[in-house]
Structure formats: structure tokens, C-alpha cells
Design an enzyme around this catalytic site. Structure first.
Site, PDB file in Angstrom:
ATOM      1  CE  LYS A  49      38.421  31.239 117.019  1.00  0.00           C
ATOM      2  NZ  LYS A  49      38.555  32.220 118.103  1.00  0.00           N
ATOM      3  CD  GLN A  93      38.521  31.624 121.718  1.00  0.00           C
ATOM      4  OE1 GLN A  93      39.064  31.330 120.657  1.00  0.00           O
ATOM      5  NE2 GLN A  93      37.354  32.249 121.768  1.00  0.00           N
ATOM      6  CG  ASP A 116      41.416  37.168 117.075  1.00  0.00           C
ATOM      7  OD1 ASP A 116      40.640  36.653 116.235  1.00  0.00           O
ATOM      8  OD2 ASP A 116      41.594  36.692 118.218  1.00  0.00           O
TER       9      ASP A 116
END
Ligand code: NAD
Length: 278
Positions: A49, A93, A116
Site C-alpha cells: 500500500k 490494517q 477502506d
């Protein structure tokens, strides 16, 4: 030979478009990436990422917290990042260690920085057809089909899996694109029969090579979300690619199908978040 839906090429094209947009419009964005503990798989995802941010020309701020970080400490960091105008997107995460409630963490991220797309407000917006952040993997699947010339409208779509991050948002997106959608899960009866009706079959079941030709209608489009490491070190999906490839019309390979799209769509969300703040 089926059409191989090339996620690698398509994701690179998306990232190149973003890179151009960021440079031409002087977009300033920074993604905060929080990892708690040092799970090796999570470290690889986080690293990828950060690399993608660098590629498209936006910043990333890394927060690598020890395994024993408390829930309160993590919530406090999220509060600080929510307030910080230099941070446009926040990503925690998952999974987080068991002593931390991931739902509380997801709900604490400002919906304006929810790149997200997991916040209940983002999910609600998707549900009622309002603009907002959409979970990256299902958003990437829609983009893969769009850019591969596969239309969804009026098609019989079957999604195997009902997780909050893949199955459910996938079903909502297919519906938003005028598909006729069935969601299957671990309690579904007659799974094979239902899957055999599908013009578009999305497998997000988390079981290596479970979906073989018995589940596939001739000419179906098959999207394989699964990622599994086999004993021989190679990757495979939820679909038995070799078994189905002569009866499908199009299929995503593993690796190189859905996987690379997830990060590309995260970058789309980061740029969107940055533009929204301006
Ligand atoms: P999950 O374990 O949360 O959900 C699996 C779903 O499959 C559940 O809803 C369950 O009801 C259903 N299921 C399980 N066994 C079944 C059965 N025998 N018959 C019918 N349904 C059954 O998994 P997830 O997070 O949704 O991920 C699914 C897969 O996709 C995993 O392999 C995961 O590694 C992969 N994944 C890939 C990406 C990517 O970027 N490519 C992103 C997320 C997840």
C-alpha cells in the site's frame, strides 16, 4: 480459450491515470497506515500500500504499533489523525490483535477519511445508492468488468460469501449495476444448482479450489476473489482454474486478477478523500 481478465494491466492503468491526475492538479494527499503487531502477511500488504502511494505521487505516514497496544491507545491515535488536516485517509490494517474490537476501530475513523469503505456510514451510502467510499476489493471487481467490456445489467449474478468486506458490498454493487443478485453462504442449500444459474459468478468463499466445473454454467464469467498459498508455494484461488477454464467465457486468474485491483481502488479512494477535503 476464455477471456483472461487481466487485473495486473488494468490496475496499472488505473494507477497511471491517478498519477497523472495527482500531478496535473497538484493534489496533496497523505494516507495514514496503521499496523498493530507484526503479522508477516499484514506487513506485506502494508508495504504494498505504501509503495502504491509512492507510485501515484501521494504521501504515506506509517504507524507501526506494538502487539500490546491497547484499544484506547489506538482509538486516541485515530482521533488525532481524524483531526490532522495533513492526513486525507486513514487505514487500519486488519486483523487487529484479539484484545482490540475491530468494530470500534472502524467506527472511530472519520467517514471523510474512511478509504477502506468499512465505516457503517460508507456501507449505508452504498446501500442506498449515495456517493461514498466503497470497499476496495468489490469496487475493483466492478472496475475489472467495466474495463473488460463485461456488462452486468440484467445478468444473473451469484456471489458466494457474505463477509462485510467482500460478499455483502459485492452484492450491493452488482445490484447497483442492475444485476439480478443472489448471495450464497455457508448455510445455503443447493449451492451448485444456484451457482449453475449464474451468468456472473463471484467466488469469495475462502476455500482453495472449491469451485469446480460442477458449479459453472457454460459461458459464465467467473471472478475469483480467493487467495491461498498452496503446499508447493504457488498461489491459487477459490476456483479450480484448470477445471473450469474450458467452459467459462471469461475468468480472473490468481494471481493477477482481483488481487492487484484492491490496492488500485484504495488509491482511487485516497485521491477521492484528498479532493473532498479541498
Ligand atoms: P470470510 O471468511 O470472511 O467469508 C467467507 C464467506 O464464505 C462467508 O460468508 C461464508 O458464509 C461463506 N462460506 C464459507 N464456506 C462456504 C461453503 N462451503 N459454501 C458456501 N459459502 C461458504 O472471507 P472474506 O474476507 O470474504 O474473503 C474471501 C476470500 O477472498 C478469502 O480467500 C480471502 O483471502 C480473499 N480475499 C481476497 C482479497 C483480494 O484482494 N483479492 C481481498 C479480501 C479477501
Amino acid at each position: 480459450m476464455p477471456q483472461i481478465i487481466d487485473g495486473k494491466t488494468i490496475s496499472t492503468a488505473i494507477k497511471d491515470e491517478l498519477k497523472k491526475e495527482v500531478a496535473e492538479n497538484n493534489i496533496k494527499a497523505t494516507l495514514a497506515v496503521i499496523q498493530v503487531g507484526n503479522d508477516p502477511a499484514s506487513s506485506v500488504y502494508v508495504g504494498n500500500k505504501k509503495k502504491a502511494c509512492e507510485y501515484i505521487g501521494i504521501g504515506s505516514a506509517s504507524y507501526e504499533l506494538p502487539e500490546e497496544t491497547t484499544e484506547d491507545e489506538l482509538l486516541k491515535l485515530i482521533d488525532d489523525l481524524n483531526e490532522d488536516d495533513s492526513i486525507s485517509g486513514i487505514l487500519v490494517q486488519l486483523p487487529v490483535p484479539k484484545h482490540i474490537d475491530d468494530r470500534k476501530i472502524i467506527e472511530r475513523i472519520s467517514p471523510l477519511k474512511d478509504v477502506d469503505g468499512f465505516h457503517p456510514e460508507s456501507v449505508g451510502n452504498l446501500c442506498i445508492g449515495r456517493d461514498g467510499f466503497v470497499s476496495c476489493t468489490p469496487a475493483g471487481i466492478i472496475e475489472l468488468m467495466r474495463r473488460s467490456g463485461i456488462s452486468i445489467e440484467g445478468k444473473e449474478c451469484v456471489v458466494i460469501g457474505r463477509s462485510n468486506i467482500v460478499g455483502k458490498p459485492m452484492a450491493l454493487l452488482l445490484l447497483a449495476n442492475n444485476g439480478t443478485v443472489t448471495v450464497c453462504h455457508s448455510r445455503t442449500r443447493n449451492l451448485k444448482e444456484i451457482c449453475k444459474r449464474a451468468d456472473i459468478l463471484v467466488a469469495a468463499v475462502g476455500k482453495p479450489k472449491m469451485i469446480n466445473r460442477d458449479y459453472i454454467k457454460e459461458g459464465a464469467v467467473v471472478i475469483d476473489v480467493g487467495i491461498h498459498r498452496m503446499d508447493n508455494g504457488k498461489l491459487c484461488g477459490d476456483v479450480d482454474y484448470e477445471d473450469v477454464s474450458d467452459i467459462v467465457s471469461a475468468i480472473t486468474p490468481v494471481p493477477g486478477g482481483v488481487g492487484p485491483m484492491t490496492i488500485a481502488m484504495l488509491m482511487v479512494n485516497c485521491v477521492k478523500a484528498a479532493k473532498q477535503v479541498k
